[in-house]
Design an enzyme around this catalytic site. Structure first.
Site, PDB file in Angstrom:
ATOM      1  N   TYR A  80       0.837  -1.205   0.000  1.00 12.84           N
ATOM      2  CA  TYR A  80       0.000   0.000   0.000  1.00 12.84           C
ATOM      3  C   TYR A  80       0.870   1.252   0.000  1.00 12.84           C
ATOM      4  O   TYR A  80       0.641   2.194  -0.769  1.00 12.84           O
ATOM      5  CB  TYR A  80      -0.912  -0.036   1.223  1.00 12.84           C
ATOM      6  CG  TYR A  80      -1.762   1.192   1.430  1.00 12.84           C
ATOM      7  CD1 TYR A  80      -2.917   1.388   0.676  1.00 12.84           C
ATOM      8  CD2 TYR A  80      -1.438   2.142   2.395  1.00 12.84           C
ATOM      9  CE1 TYR A  80      -3.719   2.512   0.874  1.00 12.84           C
ATOM     10  CE2 TYR A  80      -2.230   3.260   2.601  1.00 12.84           C
ATOM     11  CZ  TYR A  80      -3.368   3.444   1.836  1.00 12.84           C
ATOM     12  OH  TYR A  80      -4.149   4.551   2.042  1.00 12.84           O
ATOM     13  N   LYS A 140       1.136   4.272  -2.814  1.00 15.32           N
ATOM     14  CA  LYS A 140       0.866   5.677  -2.509  1.00 15.32           C
ATOM     15  C   LYS A 140       2.100   6.556  -2.752  1.00 15.32           C
ATOM     16  O   LYS A 140       1.973   7.711  -3.165  1.00 15.32           O
ATOM     17  CB  LYS A 140       0.383   5.813  -1.061  1.00 15.32           C
ATOM     18  CG  LYS A 140      -0.988   5.196  -0.807  1.00 15.32           C
ATOM     19  CD  LYS A 140      -2.082   5.866  -1.632  1.00 15.32           C
ATOM     20  CE  LYS A 140      -3.473   5.400  -1.217  1.00 15.32           C
ATOM     21  NZ  LYS A 140      -4.543   6.068  -1.981  1.00 15.32           N
TER      22      LYS A 140
END
Length: 253
Positions: A151, A155
């Protein structure tokens, strides 16, 4: 005052819940026509019924053809001036247990979903007198957290994309920015709380405290606070703000 141009059209991905829904509602309140994109038609129809968006398009942001079709339908209704690429998914796992499929899933939704949305709106937006692109990233795009390497990598990629694309488009009327919320009071964080409770045996209050401790203010961020930052970046008077990754995180960054 948001300073949105009169009758601008805002497209918000992942606009049916959480931060995305609050952004859509804020855009409506500022006078924009708002189209939300998501996978669940019934949930999005409820947002429209509540007066927090005007139109919906069903699409999976991880599927480029699906995104292209949704954006084309929205743009045919009214040219798009604002894109808020908000859709995302957070799943946690130790790095040793994060296989290629897990990384690909996080990259496809959190990064490629932003890429697809921008690529779909950009041709129509570039020649307009005003345009705003805002990606909702995360503090995980500015620092690391344990157990969310996939994740966080996705990002970080979003933030890099924003910084590079802002320079490419600096000679146009478009600005490109990212908003990076810390742990925010949404159903996404509720799922993280449930995961902490299940894995550690902690109470809900203890699990919430584990997340809130990252914020020096000792609390979760509210979706409205994130929406306010997005609204400001989309205003006409924010035309000199581009290529930025703005943390909404109580001083964490």
């Amino acid at each position: 005052m948001s300073g949105l141009p009169h009758s601008s059209h805002a497209l918000v991905t992942g606009g049916s819940r959480g931060i995305g829904r609050r952004i859509a509602a804020a855009m409506v309140g500022a006078g924009a026509t708002v189209t939300i994109i998501g996978r669940d038609r019934a949930t999005m129809e409820a947002v429209v019924a509540a007066g927090e968006a005007h139109f919906i398009e069903v699409a999976d942001v991880a599927n480029q053809a699906s995104v292209n079709a949704a954006v084309a339908a929205a743009a045919a209704r009214k040219p798009i001036d604002i894109l808020v690429a908000n859709a995302g998914s957070a799943q946690s796992a130790p790095f040793a247990k994060s296989d290629a499929a897990f990384f690909r899933r996080m990259i496809d939704v959190n990064f490629m979903g932003v890429v697809y949305a921008i690529q779909a709106v950009l041709p129509g937006m570039k020649n307009r007198p005003y345009g705003r692109i805002v990606a909702v990233a995360s503090t995980a795009g500015l620092k690391g957290y344990p157990y969310v390497s996939a994740y966080s990598a996705a990002k970080h990629a979003v933030v890099g994309l924003v910084r590079s694309l802002a320079l490419e488009l600096a000679g146009t009327s478009l600005t490109v920015n990212a908003v990076c919320p810390g742990f925010t009071d949404t159903d996404l964080v509720s799922a993280s709380v449930e995961n902490i409770m299940k894995k550690t045996g902690r109470s809900r209050e203890q699990a919430l405290a584990e997340l809130a401790r990252h914020n020096p203010q000792g609390r979760l961020v509210s979706p409205a606070e994130v929406a306010d930052a997005v609204l400001w970046l989309c205003g006409e008077k924010a035309s000199a703000i581009t290529g930025q990754a703005i943390a909404v995180a109580g001083g964490e960054i």
